[in-house]
Design a protein around this motif. Structure first.
Motif, mmCIF file in Angstrom:
data_model
loop_
_atom_site.group_PDB
_atom_site.id
_atom_site.type_symbol
_atom_site.label_atom_id
_atom_site.label_comp_id
_atom_site.label_asym_id
_atom_site.label_seq_id
_atom_site.Cartn_x
_atom_site.Cartn_y
_atom_site.Cartn_z
ATOM 1 N N PRO A 99 0.949 -1.297 0.050
ATOM 2 C CA PRO A 99 0.052 -0.160 -0.094
ATOM 3 C C PRO A 99 0.859 1.263 -0.031
ATOM 4 C CG PRO A 99 -0.717 -1.565 1.669
ATOM 5 C CD PRO A 99 0.529 -2.153 1.200
ATOM 6 N N THR A 100 0.434 2.257 -0.682
ATOM 7 C CA THR A 100 1.095 3.724 -0.606
ATOM 8 C C THR A 100 0.327 4.617 -0.067
ATOM 9 O OG1 THR A 100 -0.019 4.250 -2.812
ATOM 10 C CG2 THR A 100 2.072 2.814 -3.083
ATOM 11 N N ASN A 101 -0.994 4.156 0.179
ATOM 12 C CA ASN A 101 -1.764 5.343 0.679
ATOM 13 C C ASN A 101 -2.113 6.252 -0.086
ATOM 14 O OD1 ASN A 101 -2.330 3.696 3.406
ATOM 15 N ND2 ASN A 101 -0.378 4.233 4.062
ATOM 16 N N GLU A 102 -1.828 6.528 -1.464
ATOM 17 C CA GLU A 102 -1.865 7.421 -2.137
ATOM 18 C C GLU A 102 -3.382 7.009 -2.851
ATOM 19 O OE1 GLU A 102 -0.286 10.228 -2.840
ATOM 20 O OE2 GLU A 102 1.309 9.463 -1.467
ATOM 21 N N SER A 103 -4.232 8.196 -3.480
ATOM 22 C CA SER A 103 -5.379 8.038 -4.156
ATOM 23 C C SER A 103 -5.379 8.161 -5.541
ATOM 24 C CB SER A 103 -6.450 8.838 -3.425
ATOM 25 O OG SER A 103 -6.581 8.930 -2.135
ATOM 26 N N PHE A 104 -6.377 7.640 -6.209
ATOM 27 C CA PHE A 104 -6.184 7.996 -7.844
ATOM 28 C C PHE A 104 -7.795 8.199 -8.339
ATOM 29 C CE2 PHE A 104 -7.407 3.454 -7.096
ATOM 30 C CZ PHE A 104 -8.365 3.341 -8.391
ATOM 31 N N GLU A 105 -7.611 8.924 -9.286
ATOM 32 C CA GLU A 105 -8.692 9.006 -10.125
ATOM 33 C C GLU A 105 -8.427 8.917 -11.340
ATOM 34 O OE1 GLU A 105 -11.730 12.604 -11.213
ATOM 35 O OE2 GLU A 105 -11.503 12.413 -9.032
ATOM 36 N N ILE A 106 -9.147 7.930 -12.249
ATOM 37 C CA ILE A 106 -8.803 7.527 -13.744
ATOM 38 C C ILE A 106 -10.161 7.386 -14.561
ATOM 39 C CG2 ILE A 106 -6.479 6.719 -13.132
ATOM 40 C CD1 ILE A 106 -7.694 3.965 -13.583
ATOM 41 N N GLN A 107 -9.937 7.078 -15.764
ATOM 42 C CA GLN A 107 -11.087 6.689 -16.464
ATOM 43 C C GLN A 107 -10.946 5.625 -16.832
ATOM 44 O OE1 GLN A 107 -13.723 8.919 -17.558
ATOM 45 N NE2 GLN A 107 -12.753 10.226 -16.000
ATOM 46 N N ASN A 108 -12.156 4.760 -17.207
ATOM 47 C CA ASN A 108 -12.334 3.292 -17.550
ATOM 48 C C ASN A 108 -13.268 3.257 -18.459
ATOM 49 O OD1 ASN A 108 -11.575 0.389 -17.421
ATOM 50 N ND2 ASN A 108 -13.318 0.228 -15.937
ATOM 51 N N MET A 109 -12.741 2.494 -19.487
ATOM 52 C CA MET A 109 -13.614 2.223 -20.679
ATOM 53 C C MET A 109 -14.217 0.536 -20.289
ATOM 54 S SD MET A 109 -14.129 4.797 -22.322
ATOM 55 C CE MET A 109 -15.322 4.070 -23.337
ATOM 56 N N VAL A 110 -15.394 0.358 -20.085
ATOM 57 C CA VAL A 110 -16.224 -1.072 -19.949
ATOM 58 C C VAL A 110 -17.048 -1.436 -21.086
ATOM 59 C CG1 VAL A 110 -17.287 -2.558 -18.251
ATOM 60 C CG2 VAL A 110 -15.678 -0.721 -17.512
#
Length: 148
Positions: A99-110
């Motif tokens: 774990p890095t305890n960092e956050s992410f926000e990304i796009q995903n195509m499903v």
């Protein structure tokens, strides 16, 4: 009779909205066909409801605050294409990464294929490189500036 296009979208949205965001793995058998397949990044596949449930469980353990917001959905026949925003904080083991305890926000195509009122197959195409950069696991190659 319900519009099949609307119904297929409703079924496809249950995975990101009801199963994953609401952390309700008990819905896996209700939403997926018994022999469903999930095609994930890095050539990973989960086959059948048991493997899909386990894959989702590991993801939610790595990112306990995970959420998936469906931004757009387009349905053609038995297939639903969705653009989904994924968010989470890396608090558990993720593919062998501490774990890095960092956050992410990304796009995903499903892309989701519906069969008999259930999810039969999903193809997941998230911005994995962007996620790994935001989590501090990878740095962009020299000379490329990354937006976070």
């Amino acid at each position: 009779m319900a519009d099949p296009t609307t119904e297929n979208e409703r079924i496809a949205r249950r995975v990101p909205e009801s199963i994953v965001t609401e952390d309700n793995l008990d819905l896996v058998e209700e939403v997926f066909t018994e022999d469903a397949v999930e095609h994930a990044p890095f050539g990973q596949e989960a086959r059948g409801t048991e493997e899909i449930r386990e894959s989702l469980r590991r993801w939610l353990e790595a990112f306990p605050d995970f959420s998936a917001t469906v931004e757009d959905a387009v349905t053609e026949g038995d297939t639903v294409a969705m653009r989904v925003t994924l968010r989470g904080t890396h608090e558990g083991d993720f593919m062998g990464m501490e774990p890095t305890n960092e956050s992410f926000e990304i796009q995903n195509m499903v892309f989701t294929r519906i069969e008999g009122g259930k999810v039969a197959e999903r193809w997941l195409h998230p911005d994995t490189l962007g996620m790994l950069h935001q989590l501090g696991i990878l740095s962009p190659p020299g000379g490329i500036s990354a937006q976070t």
